[in-house]
Design a protein around this motif. Structure first.
Motif, PDB file in Angstrom:
ATOM      1  N   MET A   1       0.746  -1.000  -0.057  1.00  0.00           N
ATOM      2  CA  MET A   1       0.282  -0.078   0.048  1.00  0.00           C
ATOM      3  C   MET A   1       1.462   1.676  -0.403  1.00  0.00           C
ATOM      4  O   MET A   1       1.893   1.076   0.747  1.00  0.00           O
ATOM      5  CB  MET A   1      -1.294   0.013   1.230  1.00  0.00           C
ATOM      6  N   LYS A   2       0.348   2.266  -1.013  1.00  0.00           N
ATOM      7  CA  LYS A   2       1.457   3.263  -1.087  1.00  0.00           C
ATOM      8  C   LYS A   2       0.286   4.362   0.000  1.00  0.00           C
ATOM      9  O   LYS A   2      -0.993   4.913  -0.475  1.00  0.00           O
ATOM     10  CB  LYS A   2       1.277   3.818  -2.135  1.00  0.00           C
ATOM     11  N   THR A   3       1.408   5.918   0.509  1.00  0.00           N
ATOM     12  CA  THR A   3       0.546   6.786   0.905  1.00  0.00           C
ATOM     13  C   THR A   3       1.496   7.456   0.041  1.00  0.00           C
ATOM     14  O   THR A   3       2.051   8.061   0.497  1.00  0.00           O
ATOM     15  CB  THR A   3       1.629   5.993   2.277  1.00  0.00           C
ATOM     16  N   TYR A   4       0.071   8.513   0.140  1.00  0.00           N
ATOM     17  CA  TYR A   4       0.374   9.748  -1.125  1.00  0.00           C
ATOM     18  C   TYR A   4       0.545  10.634   0.340  1.00  0.00           C
ATOM     19  O   TYR A   4      -0.175  11.753   1.346  1.00  0.00           O
ATOM     20  CB  TYR A   4      -0.571  10.108  -1.430  1.00  0.00           C
ATOM     21  N   ARG A   5       1.755  11.463   0.649  1.00  0.00           N
ATOM     22  CA  ARG A   5       1.780  12.905   0.771  1.00  0.00           C
ATOM     23  C   ARG A   5       2.357  13.947   0.341  1.00  0.00           C
ATOM     24  O   ARG A   5       2.199  13.866  -1.154  1.00  0.00           O
ATOM     25  CB  ARG A   5       3.152  12.398   1.641  1.00  0.00           C
ATOM     26  N   LEU A   6       2.410  15.284   0.825  1.00  0.00           N
ATOM     27  CA  LEU A   6       3.377  16.561   0.310  1.00  0.00           C
ATOM     28  C   LEU A   6       4.110  16.201  -0.626  1.00  0.00           C
ATOM     29  O   LEU A   6       4.762  15.703   0.389  1.00  0.00           O
ATOM     30  CB  LEU A   6       2.894  17.458   1.406  1.00  0.00           C
ATOM     31  N   SER A   7       3.940  16.802  -1.390  1.00  0.00           N
ATOM     32  CA  SER A   7       5.418  16.985  -2.442  1.00  0.00           C
ATOM     33  C   SER A   7       6.254  18.434  -1.456  1.00  0.00           C
ATOM     34  O   SER A   7       5.935  19.105  -0.389  1.00  0.00           O
ATOM     35  CB  SER A   7       5.931  16.963  -3.653  1.00  0.00           C
ATOM     36  N   PRO A   8       8.152  17.692  -1.370  1.00  0.00           N
ATOM     37  CA  PRO A   8       9.162  18.700  -1.358  1.00  0.00           C
ATOM     38  C   PRO A   8       8.066  20.513  -1.508  1.00  0.00           C
ATOM     39  O   PRO A   8       7.809  21.810  -0.425  1.00  0.00           O
ATOM     40  CB  PRO A   8       9.789  18.201  -2.137  1.00  0.00           C
ATOM     41  N   SER A   9       7.819  20.993  -3.063  1.00  0.00           N
ATOM     42  CA  SER A   9       7.703  21.822  -3.246  1.00  0.00           C
ATOM     43  C   SER A   9       5.841  22.596  -2.804  1.00  0.00           C
ATOM     44  O   SER A   9       5.531  23.397  -2.432  1.00  0.00           O
ATOM     45  CB  SER A   9       7.585  21.899  -5.073  1.00  0.00           C
ATOM     46  N   GLY A  10       4.769  21.427  -1.726  1.00  0.00           N
ATOM     47  CA  GLY A  10       3.712  21.208  -1.706  1.00  0.00           C
ATOM     48  C   GLY A  10       3.797  21.888  -0.210  1.00  0.00           C
ATOM     49  O   GLY A  10       3.429  23.048   0.312  1.00  0.00           O
ATOM     50  N   ARG A  11       5.149  20.725   0.375  1.00  0.00           N
ATOM     51  CA  ARG A  11       5.256  21.596   1.416  1.00  0.00           C
ATOM     52  C   ARG A  11       6.482  23.208   2.006  1.00  0.00           C
ATOM     53  O   ARG A  11       5.811  23.503   2.739  1.00  0.00           O
ATOM     54  CB  ARG A  11       6.921  20.342   2.379  1.00  0.00           C
ATOM     55  N   ARG A  12       6.912  23.508   0.664  1.00  0.00           N
ATOM     56  CA  ARG A  12       7.638  24.729   0.888  1.00  0.00           C
ATOM     57  C   ARG A  12       5.907  25.293   0.696  1.00  0.00           C
ATOM     58  O   ARG A  12       6.567  26.798   1.488  1.00  0.00           O
ATOM     59  CB  ARG A  12       8.220  24.930   0.349  1.00  0.00           C
ATOM     60  N   SER A  13       5.902  25.934  -0.624  1.00  0.00           N
ATOM     61  CA  SER A  13       4.205  26.141   0.088  1.00  0.00           C
ATOM     62  C   SER A  13       3.458  26.738   0.766  1.00  0.00           C
ATOM     63  O   SER A  13       2.813  27.286   1.103  1.00  0.00           O
ATOM     64  CB  SER A  13       3.013  25.782  -1.120  1.00  0.00           C
ATOM     65  N   ALA A  14       3.591  25.539   1.745  1.00  0.00           N
ATOM     66  CA  ALA A  14       2.422  25.316   3.023  1.00  0.00           C
ATOM     67  C   ALA A  14       3.331  26.279   4.010  1.00  0.00           C
ATOM     68  O   ALA A  14       2.910  27.023   4.686  1.00  0.00           O
ATOM     69  CB  ALA A  14       1.914  23.824   3.663  1.00  0.00           C
ATOM     70  N   ILE A  15       4.218  25.673   4.175  1.00  0.00           N
ATOM     71  CA  ILE A  15       5.063  27.071   4.696  1.00  0.00           C
ATOM     72  C   ILE A  15       4.915  28.649   4.268  1.00  0.00           C
ATOM     73  O   ILE A  15       5.177  28.817   5.550  1.00  0.00           O
ATOM     74  CB  ILE A  15       6.149  26.713   4.936  1.00  0.00           C
ATOM     75  N   VAL A  16       5.394  28.997   3.090  1.00  0.00           N
ATOM     76  CA  VAL A  16       5.293  29.899   2.793  1.00  0.00           C
ATOM     77  C   VAL A  16       3.870  30.568   3.087  1.00  0.00           C
ATOM     78  O   VAL A  16       3.502  31.671   3.747  1.00  0.00           O
ATOM     79  CB  VAL A  16       5.613  30.145   1.364  1.00  0.00           C
ATOM     80  N   LEU A  17       2.726  29.764   3.409  1.00  0.00           N
ATOM     81  CA  LEU A  17       1.552  30.179   3.648  1.00  0.00           C
ATOM     82  C   LEU A  17       0.679  30.565   4.416  1.00  0.00           C
ATOM     83  O   LEU A  17       0.574  31.849   5.229  1.00  0.00           O
ATOM     84  CB  LEU A  17       0.334  29.759   2.814  1.00  0.00           C
ATOM     85  N   MET A  18       1.614  29.538   5.827  1.00  0.00           N
ATOM     86  CA  MET A  18       1.518  29.462   7.222  1.00  0.00           C
ATOM     87  C   MET A  18       1.977  30.521   7.256  1.00  0.00           C
ATOM     88  O   MET A  18       1.865  31.538   8.662  1.00  0.00           O
ATOM     89  CB  MET A  18       1.968  28.374   8.032  1.00  0.00           C
ATOM     90  N   ILE A  19       3.312  31.225   7.173  1.00  0.00           N
ATOM     91  CA  ILE A  19       4.279  32.126   7.434  1.00  0.00           C
ATOM     92  C   ILE A  19       3.234  33.673   6.953  1.00  0.00           C
ATOM     93  O   ILE A  19       3.093  34.691   8.143  1.00  0.00           O
ATOM     94  CB  ILE A  19       6.224  32.425   6.596  1.00  0.00           C
ATOM     95  N   GLY A  20       2.569  33.390   5.709  1.00  0.00           N
ATOM     96  CA  GLY A  20       1.572  34.723   5.731  1.00  0.00           C
ATOM     97  C   GLY A  20       0.784  35.080   6.716  1.00  0.00           C
ATOM     98  O   GLY A  20       0.676  36.327   7.118  1.00  0.00           O
ATOM     99  N   ALA A  21      -0.152  33.650   6.696  1.00  0.00           N
ATOM    100  CA  ALA A  21      -0.686  34.050   7.453  1.00  0.00           C
ATOM    101  C   ALA A  21      -0.580  34.110   8.837  1.00  0.00           C
ATOM    102  O   ALA A  21      -1.184  35.488   9.792  1.00  0.00           O
ATOM    103  CB  ALA A  21      -1.884  32.957   8.637  1.00  0.00           C
ATOM    104  N   LEU A  22       0.239  34.000   9.445  1.00  0.00           N
ATOM    105  CA  LEU A  22       0.907  34.273  11.022  1.00  0.00           C
ATOM    106  C   LEU A  22       0.983  35.676  10.566  1.00  0.00           C
ATOM    107  O   LEU A  22       0.788  36.868  11.827  1.00  0.00           O
ATOM    108  CB  LEU A  22       2.354  33.576  11.551  1.00  0.00           C
ATOM    109  N   LEU A  23       1.842  36.276   9.883  1.00  0.00           N
ATOM    110  CA  LEU A  23       2.582  37.536   9.547  1.00  0.00           C
ATOM    111  C   LEU A  23       0.925  38.831   9.491  1.00  0.00           C
ATOM    112  O   LEU A  23       0.111  39.995  10.215  1.00  0.00           O
ATOM    113  CB  LEU A  23       3.120  38.237   8.848  1.00  0.00           C
ATOM    114  N   ILE A  24       0.025  37.983   9.216  1.00  0.00           N
ATOM    115  CA  ILE A  24      -1.149  38.944   8.819  1.00  0.00           C
ATOM    116  C   ILE A  24      -1.905  39.116  10.201  1.00  0.00           C
ATOM    117  O   ILE A  24      -2.729  40.004  10.971  1.00  0.00           O
ATOM    118  CB  ILE A  24      -3.119  37.933   7.952  1.00  0.00           C
TER     119      ILE A  24
END
Length: 191
Positions: A1-24
């Motif tokens: 069984m394969k488990t699907y997760r966020l790709s490294p680029s997806g994780r980077r995008s999520a980090i940028v979005l989290m930082i942006g949300a915290l700044l807001i």
């Protein structure tokens, strides 16, 4: 069984979005403080200055920005939850159904309960799809706060397939194959 997760680029995008949300959120808190707690006495504390402003009465120039900042202070943590849920998302197709886990959430969706796959953002650079289900999956979440937050992020009768997922198309193809859904049936569920 394969488990699907966020790709490294997806994780980077999520980090940028989290930082942006915290700044807001920090901006909203700072602006609310400045808007409501201005005082003629520079040594006055935050609550003393706020009390003085309330005693004088708040002007429209204070109330309107304050209300906007309160909305941001409430909405931003909900957005952060959605991003964190995306960050931890894991999808595992099993013989019994699709298993989704993230942040203490463990949902099992039997294959026969999946009614369709809906593309939520047709014109987006990275697509966002929802697996439509016949039952409320969030009822499997024991913690009422986490259940409520998950419903706010995903809805009660769907499971999101996030854009940054690694091998995302393979997962969608496997879901279609195991459920017997065709692209035509998935398109009809969008209507």
């Amino acid at each position: 069984m394969k488990t699907y997760r966020l790709s490294p680029s997806g994780r980077r995008s999520a980090i940028v979005l989290m930082i942006g949300a915290l700044l807001i959120w920090m901006f909203a808190l700072w602006t609310l403080r400045i808007t409501l707690a201005t005082s003629s006495d520079p040594s006055a504390g935050l609550f003393q200055a706020f009390q003085e402003n309330l005693d004088r009465g708040l002007s429209a120039g204070q109330v309107i920005p304050a209300l906007l900042m309160v909305v941001l202070l409430i909405a931003t943590p909900l957005v952060l939850w959605g991003i964190l849920e995306e960050w931890g998302a894991q999808y595992t197709p099993t013989d019994a159904g699709l298993r989704f886990t993230s942040l203490g959430i463990a949902l099992n969706c039997p294959w026969d309960r999946i009614t369709g796959i809906r593309r939520l953002e047709e014109n987006a650079d990275e697509p966002l799809d929802a697996i439509m289900v016949s039952d409320d999956l969030s009822s499997q979440i024991k913690n009422p706060l986490v259940r409520w937050l998950h419903r706010q992020a995903c809805g009660d009768r769907r499971l999101l397939i996030y854009p940054g997922l690694e091998d995302r198309d393979d997962l969608l193809q496997e879901i279609r194959a195991r459920t017997g859904l065709t692209d035509v049936q998935s398109a009809l569920s969008q209507a």
